[in-house]
Write a protein that holds these residues in place. Structure first.
Motif, short mmCIF file in Angstrom:
data_model
loop_
_atom_site.label_atom_id
_atom_site.label_comp_id
_atom_site.label_asym_id
_atom_site.label_seq_id
_atom_site.Cartn_x
_atom_site.Cartn_y
_atom_site.Cartn_z
N THR A 72 0.83 -1.21 0.00
CA THR A 72 0.00 0.00 0.00
C THR A 72 0.86 1.26 0.00
O THR A 72 0.50 2.27 -0.61
N ALA B 32 0.62 5.16 -1.89
CA ALA B 32 0.07 6.15 -0.97
C ALA B 32 1.09 7.18 -0.50
O ALA B 32 0.70 8.23 0.01
N GLN C 32 0.12 1.88 7.37
CA GLN C 32 -0.91 1.42 6.44
C GLN C 32 -1.64 0.17 6.90
O GLN C 32 -2.56 -0.29 6.23
N GLY D 20 -3.66 -0.49 9.48
CA GLY D 20 -5.05 -0.36 9.89
C GLY D 20 -5.37 -1.24 11.09
O GLY D 20 -4.54 -1.97 11.61
N GLU E 38 -9.65 -3.34 6.95
CA GLU E 38 -9.13 -1.99 6.75
C GLU E 38 -7.82 -2.02 5.96
O GLU E 38 -7.57 -1.16 5.12
N THR E 39 -6.98 -3.03 6.21
CA THR E 39 -5.76 -3.18 5.43
C THR E 39 -6.09 -3.31 3.95
O THR E 39 -5.48 -2.66 3.10
N SER F 133 -8.90 -2.40 2.45
CA SER F 133 -9.53 -1.17 1.97
C SER F 133 -8.46 -0.13 1.62
O SER F 133 -8.57 0.56 0.59
N ARG F 134 -7.45 -0.02 2.45
CA ARG F 134 -6.39 0.95 2.17
C ARG F 134 -5.61 0.56 0.91
O ARG F 134 -5.25 1.43 0.12
N THR G 169 -5.39 2.36 -3.51
CA THR G 169 -4.24 2.71 -4.35
C THR G 169 -4.47 2.41 -5.82
O THR G 169 -3.67 2.83 -6.67
#
Length: 209
Positions: free
Chosen positions: A48, A52, A80, A82, A87-88, A90-91, A95
Motif C-alpha cells: 500500500t 500512498a 498502512q 489499519g 481496513e488493510t 480497503s487501504r 491505491t
C-alpha cells in the motif's frame, strides 16, 4: 513494455490482488508470507505504501528514521496496516488508479506488485494467470538491475530460459522454468527453485543463500 502501459498494468495487478484477497477469511491474514518475518497482511500494508506515499513524504520518513531504511520500511508498513484485515485491504484497494509513489522506476513498482503479490498468494494457495507481457517485461527488468532488490548479481553468468514466454537472457549454465518462477527465484524466493531445471539452478540457489 511501452512506458505508457506500465501504470495501467500496475492498476490491473493491484485490482487482481485486491479481488483475490476479498475472498480470504480473516484468520488467514496472519499466515506467514514468503517475506521472512511478515504475515500476508503486513506485506499487503507494505504494498500500500507504494501507492500512498509520495517522494517528499518518503524522504521525510527516511530522515525521521535517521537513514535506517529497514526502520523506514517498517514505519510506513505500520502506518498502512489499519485496525483490521478489512481496513488493510480497503487501504490497499484505494491505491488502484493512484499515481502517487515513492521515487522508484515504474517497472520497479510493477515488479514489487507482482513479486509481493506472489509472496502473499503462494502461502494462501492463490494462483494468478499474469499477462505474458507483464512477466516478460519484469524478467528483463530484474535481470538488468540490482536497484531495488538484488537480482542481476544472482543471475550473472547464467542463461535464463522462460519456456512459457520464450524469453532467453544471458549466457552460461541454463536455468529454465516459467517466467514467474524465474522472476521469483532471481529475487530470492526459495519456494520457486523446485520449479526450475538446468545446470545453473544449483548456482542460482547458492547465490540466494
Amino acid at each position: 513494455m511501452e512506458g505508457n502501459m506500465v501504470w495501467p498494468s500496475i492498476d490491473v495487478e493491484r485490482q487482481a490482488l485486491a479481488d483475490d484477497l476479498a475472498q480470504v477469511d480473516e484468520p488467514l491474514w496472519s499466515v506467514p508470507s514468503l517475506c521472512v518475518g511478515l504475515s500476508v497482511r503486513e506485506v499487503l500494508a507494505h504494498l500500500t505504501v507504494s501507492g500512498a506515499v509520495s517522494g517528499p513524504r518518503w524522504f521525510a520518513g527516511v530522515l525521521r528514521a535517521r537513514f535506517d531504511f529497514d526502520k523506514q520500511v517498517d514505519d510506513r508498513l505500520r502506518e498502512q496496516l489499519g485496525a483490521s484485515p478489512a481496513e488493510t485491504l480497503s487501504r490497499f484497494r484505494a491505491t488502484i488508479g493512484s499515481r502517487t509513489s515513492p521515487p522508484l522506476p515504474r517497472l520497479a513498482l510493477l515488479g514489487e506488485t507482482v513479486v509481493h503479490g506472489e509472496d502473499i498468494r503462494r502461502p494462501l494457495g492463490l494462483i494468478r494467470d499474469y499477462p505474458a507481457i507483464t512477466l516478460s517485461s519484469l524478467l528483463r527488468y530484474f535481470a538488468g538491475t540490482d536497484q531495488i532488490v538484488i537480482a542481476r548479481k544472482r543471475v550473472r553468468g547464467l542463461r535464463l530460459e522462460a519456456f512459457d514466454t520464450g524469453v532467453t537472457l544471458g549466457e552460461g549454465d541454463v536455468v529454465r522454468g516459467s517466467t514467474l518462477a524465474l522472476i521469483m527465484a532471481m529475487t530470492g524466493r526459495d519456494a520457486y527453485y523446485a520449479e526450475l531445471t538446468g545446470a545453473g539452478v544449483a548456482e542460482l540457489s547458492a547465490r540466494s543463500s
